[in-house]
Design a protein around this motif. Structure first.
Motif, PDB file in Angstrom:
ATOM      1  N   HIS A  15       0.848  -1.198   0.000  1.00 44.26           N
ATOM      2  CA  HIS A  15       0.000   0.000   0.000  1.00 44.26           C
ATOM      3  C   HIS A  15       0.884   1.249   0.000  1.00 44.26           C
ATOM      4  CE1 HIS A  15      -3.258   2.756   0.754  1.00 44.26           C
ATOM      5  NE2 HIS A  15      -2.611   3.225   1.806  1.00 44.26           N
ATOM      6  N   TYR A  16       1.910   1.258   0.854  1.00 46.16           N
ATOM      7  CA  TYR A  16       2.833   2.393   0.889  1.00 46.16           C
ATOM      8  C   TYR A  16       3.405   2.658  -0.511  1.00 46.16           C
ATOM      9  CZ  TYR A  16       7.115   4.994   1.404  1.00 46.16           C
ATOM     10  OH  TYR A  16       8.113   5.912   1.222  1.00 46.16           O
ATOM     11  N   VAL A  17       3.926   1.625  -1.154  1.00 44.54           N
ATOM     12  CA  VAL A  17       4.515   1.762  -2.491  1.00 44.54           C
ATOM     13  C   VAL A  17       3.461   2.237  -3.488  1.00 44.54           C
ATOM     14  CG1 VAL A  17       5.561   0.509  -4.422  1.00 44.54           C
ATOM     15  CG2 VAL A  17       6.366   0.100  -2.089  1.00 44.54           C
ATOM     16  N   GLY A  18       2.272   1.672  -3.410  1.00 41.19           N
ATOM     17  CA  GLY A  18       1.205   2.070  -4.320  1.00 41.19           C
ATOM     18  C   GLY A  18       0.823   3.532  -4.173  1.00 41.19           C
ATOM     19  N   VAL A  19       0.778   4.027  -2.949  1.00 41.15           N
ATOM     20  CA  VAL A  19       0.480   5.445  -2.713  1.00 41.15           C
ATOM     21  C   VAL A  19       1.586   6.306  -3.301  1.00 41.15           C
ATOM     22  CG1 VAL A  19       0.287   7.216  -0.915  1.00 41.15           C
ATOM     23  CG2 VAL A  19      -1.021   5.096  -0.724  1.00 41.15           C
ATOM     24  N   VAL A  20       2.826   5.944  -3.045  1.00 40.18           N
ATOM     25  CA  VAL A  20       3.972   6.711  -3.559  1.00 40.18           C
ATOM     26  C   VAL A  20       3.953   6.745  -5.085  1.00 40.18           C
ATOM     27  CG1 VAL A  20       6.497   6.712  -3.770  1.00 40.18           C
ATOM     28  CG2 VAL A  20       5.435   6.344  -1.540  1.00 40.18           C
ATOM     29  N   GLU A  21       3.626   5.614  -5.698  1.00 42.32           N
ATOM     30  CA  GLU A  21       3.657   5.525  -7.154  1.00 42.32           C
ATOM     31  C   GLU A  21       2.340   5.937  -7.816  1.00 42.32           C
ATOM     32  OE1 GLU A  21       5.006   1.550  -7.996  1.00 42.32           O
ATOM     33  OE2 GLU A  21       7.051   2.037  -7.367  1.00 42.32           O
ATOM     34  N   GLY A  22       1.336   6.264  -7.016  1.00 39.53           N
ATOM     35  CA  GLY A  22       0.054   6.690  -7.581  1.00 39.53           C
ATOM     36  C   GLY A  22      -0.760   5.567  -8.189  1.00 39.53           C
ATOM     37  N   ASP A  23      -0.543   4.328  -7.709  1.00 36.47           N
ATOM     38  CA  ASP A  23      -1.310   3.189  -8.206  1.00 36.47           C
ATOM     39  C   ASP A  23      -2.796   3.420  -7.924  1.00 36.47           C
ATOM     40  OD1 ASP A  23      -2.624   0.402  -7.165  1.00 36.47           O
ATOM     41  OD2 ASP A  23      -1.349   0.080  -8.925  1.00 36.47           O
ATOM     42  N   PRO A  24      -3.657   3.332  -8.947  1.00 40.09           N
ATOM     43  CA  PRO A  24      -5.083   3.638  -8.755  1.00 40.09           C
ATOM     44  C   PRO A  24      -5.767   2.809  -7.668  1.00 40.09           C
ATOM     45  CG  PRO A  24      -4.578   3.383 -11.088  1.00 40.09           C
ATOM     46  CD  PRO A  24      -3.340   2.995 -10.337  1.00 40.09           C
ATOM     47  N   VAL A  25      -5.415   1.541  -7.547  1.00 40.32           N
ATOM     48  CA  VAL A  25      -6.035   0.679  -6.542  1.00 40.32           C
ATOM     49  C   VAL A  25      -5.657   1.157  -5.146  1.00 40.32           C
ATOM     50  CG1 VAL A  25      -6.083  -1.654  -5.578  1.00 40.32           C
ATOM     51  CG2 VAL A  25      -6.194  -1.317  -8.061  1.00 40.32           C
ATOM     52  N   GLU A  26      -4.368   1.458  -4.929  1.00 40.33           N
ATOM     53  CA  GLU A  26      -3.925   1.880  -3.605  1.00 40.33           C
ATOM     54  C   GLU A  26      -4.366   3.305  -3.290  1.00 40.33           C
ATOM     55  OE1 GLU A  26      -3.053  -0.269  -1.475  1.00 40.33           O
ATOM     56  OE2 GLU A  26      -2.794  -1.857  -2.947  1.00 40.33           O
ATOM     57  N   VAL A  27      -4.450   4.154  -4.284  1.00 43.03           N
ATOM     58  CA  VAL A  27      -4.973   5.506  -4.061  1.00 43.03           C
ATOM     59  C   VAL A  27      -6.449   5.418  -3.661  1.00 43.03           C
ATOM     60  CG1 VAL A  27      -5.527   7.720  -5.149  1.00 43.03           C
ATOM     61  CG2 VAL A  27      -3.282   6.668  -5.514  1.00 43.03           C
ATOM     62  N   LEU A  28      -7.186   4.510  -4.276  1.00 31.73           N
ATOM     63  CA  LEU A  28      -8.583   4.303  -3.890  1.00 31.73           C
ATOM     64  C   LEU A  28      -8.665   3.813  -2.442  1.00 31.73           C
ATOM     65  CD1 LEU A  28     -11.582   4.272  -4.600  1.00 31.73           C
ATOM     66  CD2 LEU A  28     -11.249   1.969  -5.521  1.00 31.73           C
ATOM     67  N   ARG A  29      -7.778   2.907  -2.065  1.00 26.95           N
ATOM     68  CA  ARG A  29      -7.752   2.439  -0.672  1.00 26.95           C
ATOM     69  C   ARG A  29      -7.440   3.597   0.272  1.00 26.95           C
ATOM     70  NH1 ARG A  29      -4.071  -2.544   0.245  1.00 26.95           N
ATOM     71  NH2 ARG A  29      -5.356  -2.826   2.097  1.00 26.95           N
ATOM     72  N   PHE A  30      -6.510   4.463  -0.121  1.00 29.98           N
ATOM     73  CA  PHE A  30      -6.212   5.668   0.663  1.00 29.98           C
ATOM     74  C   PHE A  30      -7.481   6.503   0.819  1.00 29.98           C
ATOM     75  CE2 PHE A  30      -5.614  10.208   0.528  1.00 29.98           C
ATOM     76  CZ  PHE A  30      -4.838  10.436   1.657  1.00 29.98           C
ATOM     77  N   MET A  31      -8.188   6.736  -0.271  1.00 28.28           N
ATOM     78  CA  MET A  31      -9.390   7.567  -0.241  1.00 28.28           C
ATOM     79  C   MET A  31     -10.453   6.959   0.678  1.00 28.28           C
ATOM     80  SD  MET A  31      -8.506  10.039  -2.180  1.00 28.28           S
ATOM     81  CE  MET A  31      -9.823  10.932  -2.950  1.00 28.28           C
ATOM     82  N   GLU A  32     -10.571   5.628   0.651  1.00 33.33           N
ATOM     83  CA  GLU A  32     -11.522   4.961   1.544  1.00 33.33           C
ATOM     84  C   GLU A  32     -11.109   5.163   2.995  1.00 33.33           C
ATOM     85  OE1 GLU A  32     -11.424   0.996  -0.018  1.00 33.33           O
ATOM     86  OE2 GLU A  32     -12.840   1.466  -1.615  1.00 33.33           O
ATOM     87  N   GLU A  33      -9.814   5.039   3.297  1.00 35.66           N
ATOM     88  CA  GLU A  33      -9.314   5.299   4.649  1.00 35.66           C
ATOM     89  C   GLU A  33      -9.577   6.743   5.044  1.00 35.66           C
ATOM     90  OE1 GLU A  33      -7.522   3.600   7.214  1.00 35.66           O
ATOM     91  OE2 GLU A  33      -8.338   1.866   6.168  1.00 35.66           O
ATOM     92  N   GLU A  34      -9.337   7.644   4.122  1.00 30.66           N
ATOM     93  CA  GLU A  34      -9.520   9.074   4.383  1.00 30.66           C
ATOM     94  C   GLU A  34     -10.966   9.343   4.787  1.00 30.66           C
ATOM     95  OE1 GLU A  34      -8.644  13.271   2.115  1.00 30.66           O
ATOM     96  OE2 GLU A  34      -9.370  11.588   0.917  1.00 30.66           O
TER      97      GLU A  34
END
Length: 118
Positions: free
Chosen positions: A95-114
């Motif tokens: 997840h950390y790597v996905g957020v750093v790299e802007g991976d759409p799946v992990e950014v969506l997970r970030f948004m859900e957490e937010e």
């Protein structure tokens, strides 16, 4: 981590307020994970900000990178010693790597957490 003297931190605007979603401790500096409405989250040096509210949110956790096999590469490559933030970021390296790299799946997970916890 490849900042240079001319690194641009747009879309940030001078005078605007931003929520800090996590902190990253690197050698002699601290970076904040922030976002604007139009962008996925990204790391920026804390020296660009003036803190308005220095409280740590309830539920945040920390990860000492040297002590975690999956995060140790962050210390080895970039001297990131500690991450402090929402649990998903500090406990799931992918997840950390996905957020750093802007991976759409992990950014969506970030948004859900937010929306639910941050």
């Amino acid at each position: 981590m490849g900042e240079v003297d001319r690194t641009s931190y747009s879309p940030l605007n001078v005078g605007d307020c931003y929520v800090v979603y996590a902190m990253m401790f690197i050698s002699d500096r601290v970076d904040y994970l922030v976002r604007t409405p139009e962008q996925p989250p990204f790391w920026v040096p804390s020296s660009l900000f003036r803190l308005v509210d220095a409280r740590i949110p309830a539920g945040w956790e920390f990860s000492i990178t040297q002590m975690r096999p999956d995060y140790k590469c962050l210390f080895d490559a970039f001297k990131i010693s500690c991450l402090v933030g929402y649990p998903l970021l500090v406990n799931e390296y992918l997840h950390y790597v996905g957020v750093v790299e802007g991976d759409p799946v992990e950014v969506l997970r970030f948004m859900e957490e937010e929306q639910h916890h941050i």
